[in-house]
Structures are given as C-alpha cells and as structure tokens.
Enzyme design. Structure first.
Site, PDB file in Angstrom:
ATOM      1  N   HIS A 225      -9.585   8.342  -5.822  1.00  0.00           N
ATOM      2  CA  HIS A 225      -8.633   7.820  -5.751  1.00  0.00           C
ATOM      3  C   HIS A 225      -7.386   7.692  -4.085  1.00  0.00           C
ATOM      4  O   HIS A 225      -6.520   6.912  -3.886  1.00  0.00           O
ATOM      5  CB  HIS A 225      -7.861   8.153  -6.692  1.00  0.00           C
TER       6      HIS A 225
ATOM      7  N   LYS B 249     -10.608  -4.791 -18.912  1.00  0.00           N
ATOM      8  CA  LYS B 249     -10.209  -3.161 -18.216  1.00  0.00           C
ATOM      9  C   LYS B 249     -11.571  -2.892 -17.733  1.00  0.00           C
ATOM     10  O   LYS B 249     -12.039  -1.904 -16.977  1.00  0.00           O
ATOM     11  CB  LYS B 249      -9.877  -1.907 -19.511  1.00  0.00           C
TER      12      LYS B 249
ATOM     13  N   THR C 231     -13.593  -2.679 -12.454  1.00  0.00           N
ATOM     14  CA  THR C 231     -14.412  -1.833 -11.356  1.00  0.00           C
ATOM     15  C   THR C 231     -15.391  -2.559 -11.150  1.00  0.00           C
ATOM     16  O   THR C 231     -16.058  -2.624 -10.132  1.00  0.00           O
ATOM     17  CB  THR C 231     -14.984  -0.155 -12.259  1.00  0.00           C
TER      18      THR C 231
ATOM     19  N   ARG D  86       3.029  12.787 -15.122  1.00  0.00           N
ATOM     20  CA  ARG D  86       2.361  12.107 -16.989  1.00  0.00           C
ATOM     21  C   ARG D  86       1.376  13.718 -16.961  1.00  0.00           C
ATOM     22  O   ARG D  86       0.275  13.213 -18.170  1.00  0.00           O
ATOM     23  CB  ARG D  86       1.273  11.048 -17.141  1.00  0.00           C
TER      24      ARG D  86
ATOM     25  N   GLN E 201     -13.756  -4.740  -8.658  1.00  0.00           N
ATOM     26  CA  GLN E 201     -13.874  -4.229  -7.643  1.00  0.00           C
ATOM     27  C   GLN E 201     -15.401  -4.215  -6.544  1.00  0.00           C
ATOM     28  O   GLN E 201     -14.961  -4.343  -5.145  1.00  0.00           O
ATOM     29  CB  GLN E 201     -13.249  -2.663  -7.307  1.00  0.00           C
TER      30      GLN E 201
ATOM     31  N   LYS F 162       1.278  -1.439   0.196  1.00  0.00           N
ATOM     32  CA  LYS F 162       0.289  -0.170  -0.035  1.00  0.00           C
ATOM     33  C   LYS F 162       0.912   1.470  -0.207  1.00  0.00           C
ATOM     34  O   LYS F 162       0.480   2.223  -0.480  1.00  0.00           O
ATOM     35  CB  LYS F 162      -0.927   0.275   1.408  1.00  0.00           C
TER      36      LYS F 162
ATOM     37  N   HIS G 194      -8.523   6.124  -0.946  1.00  0.00           N
ATOM     38  CA  HIS G 194      -8.562   4.675  -0.994  1.00  0.00           C
ATOM     39  C   HIS G 194      -7.263   4.484  -0.718  1.00  0.00           C
ATOM     40  O   HIS G 194      -6.676   3.858  -0.027  1.00  0.00           O
ATOM     41  CB  HIS G 194      -9.068   4.317  -2.445  1.00  0.00           C
TER      42      HIS G 194
ATOM     43  N   TYR H 242      -2.806  -4.877 -16.855  1.00  0.00           N
ATOM     44  CA  TYR H 242      -3.633  -3.640 -17.655  1.00  0.00           C
ATOM     45  C   TYR H 242      -3.045  -2.949 -17.711  1.00  0.00           C
ATOM     46  O   TYR H 242      -2.080  -2.232 -19.507  1.00  0.00           O
ATOM     47  CB  TYR H 242      -5.295  -3.604 -17.113  1.00  0.00           C
TER      48      TYR H 242
END
Length: 252
Positions: A143, A199, A203, A133, A206, A120, A146, A183
């Site tokens: 994001h 892809k 989700t 990027r 998850q 983690k 989590h 992926y």
C-alpha cells in the site's frame, strides 16, 4: 530552500533532458520539490499516525468516507471517459504512440493526465483514513509503496512524456478505480455491503491491468515509434514489481 529547489531542478533536467513545454507553468509541475515534500509528509504521517492513534478511540469517518470515495469514483470515471474519447479522437496507435502527432487530442490527453497525477496526491487520504479508523492491517508495504511511488512517477511522466503511449496504464487504472472507490464508498454504508459483489474481483482486475499494461508497453519496444525507450523499460520494470507485490497480496 529556493537554492536547493533550483539545484534539484537543474540536476533533474541535466539527467532527464528537456521537458515538454506544453506543461510549463502547470500546478505542481515546474518544481519537483513540492511532490517530494508531499511524499515525505505522507511517509511521516504513515510512521507517526498509528503511534498517535495507539491509545485513542478510532474515528468512524463514515459520512466523509462515503463522500470521499464517491468523489474519487466520479473523478476516475471522468478520467476514463476523457482518456478513451481522447485516444479515439487522436487516432492513437495501440502498439506505439509518440507524444507529438495527436494534435488537439494530445492536448486533451495531457490535461486529463494532469488530473490523474493530481489524483495520486488526493489518494494519500486512503492511508490517512486507515490510520484514523485504526485499520493498521491495511497499511501494508504494498500500500505504501504503491501510493508513494505513483505520485512521483507521474510527476516525471507529466514533465517528459505527458501524452502518447503514457495513456494506457492511466486509462486502465482509472477504470479499476471506478470499481475500487465505488466499492469503498458504498461499503461504508452497512446496509449496502451484502450487495457489493465485485469486491473479490478487484485485485484480480488490478493484476490483469498490470499484465496488460506491461504487454502494451512492450509493444512499443518491439514496434518503436519515437516514444522514449527509457520510459518504456522503466514502466515494464515497475509493472513487474506491482505484479509481484499484488500477486503475493492476492495469495494471502
């Protein structure tokens, strides 16, 4: 700093009770301060990174992204394999498993879950690559929430309930991360993108993971075995937040 660290540990211990002695002396586990410091540094970079990159060209990071994501793929695969075989070895009860009846299997599970906790910290790099990027649209509240919470939650898990019923979520999550990081790693190679059919299912998987983890955790509430109920209630609550946030993300 040492005084603050000592007081922080004493406060946590007085609140949480005795720690599991099997992880005493393990890297990053004796003191909570390093985990807190890493989290604060992460949040600072999340805040300052996009500002720093605002007037700069994005970095490609293609080569290192492939290596990073494939390394996490193999780490996740290793953890999934070790957890599944460890649970089988220890004859873990699916409905409820305490933290001291698995014998050598408990030790094996604890060792793997330390790697899960440490992973983690490694996964903070996900966000840093987004920043470099300039993929800022991917740095969502979900994001950040989590990533920042998981490291801290698992510090507590490793110190108080480092095996037993704690295994299920980590096992399922390791499997999901095999799909996810494979992926991401392969998608960094443009020629591979047309072949990455899974892809759209990530989700969904998850969400299934969170629901099943919540259900399996609830089993230990209904059919108790000595695993601390406070941890079970916390995990159920945390899974509910993830279901809400990931469902909202999926709808978008």
């Amino acid at each position: 700093m040492e005084i603050f660290n000592h007081r922080l540990n004493n406060y946590i211990d007085s609140w949480m009770g005795p720690r599991d002695p099997r992880v005493r002396g393990w890297l990053l586990l004796d003191n909570y301060l390093p985990t807190v410091a890493f989290t604060i540094m992460y949040l600072m970079i999340v805040w300052m990174g996009p500002k720093y990159m605002r007037n700069r060209q994005p970095f490609s990071c293609r080569g290192i992204l492939v290596l990073y994501n494939l390394a996490l793929t193999f780490l996740s695969l290793y953890m999934f394999y070790e957890l599944v075989t460890g649970v089988w070895q220890g004859g873990y009860n699916f409905f409820c498993q305490d933290t001291h009846s698995g014998g050598e299997a408990d030790t094996r599970i604890i060792q793997v879950l330390w790697w899960y906790y440490f992973s983690k910290l490694i996964e903070f790099m996900d966000t840093f690559f987004f920043i470099l990027r300039k993929n800022n649209h991917q740095i969502t509240f979900l994001h950040i929430y989590h990533h920042s919470t998981m490291l801290n939650i698992w510090w507590f898990v490793m110190n108080w309930v480092p095996c037993g019923h704690s295994y299920f979520g980590a096992t399922f999550n390791s499997f999901i991360h095999v799909l996810m990081y494979s992926y991401y790693g392969l998608s960094a190679v443009p020629a591979m993108r047309p072949y990455l059919w899974w892809k759209k299912y990530i989700t969904q998987c998850q969400l299934i993971q969170f629901v099943l983890t919540m259900m399996q955790t609830s089993c230990a509430v209904v059919w108790p075995c000595g695993f601390p109920k406070g941890w079970l209630y916390f995990q159920i609550s945390y899974m509910i937040t993830l279901i809400i946030f990931f469902s909202n993300f999926y709808k978008q």
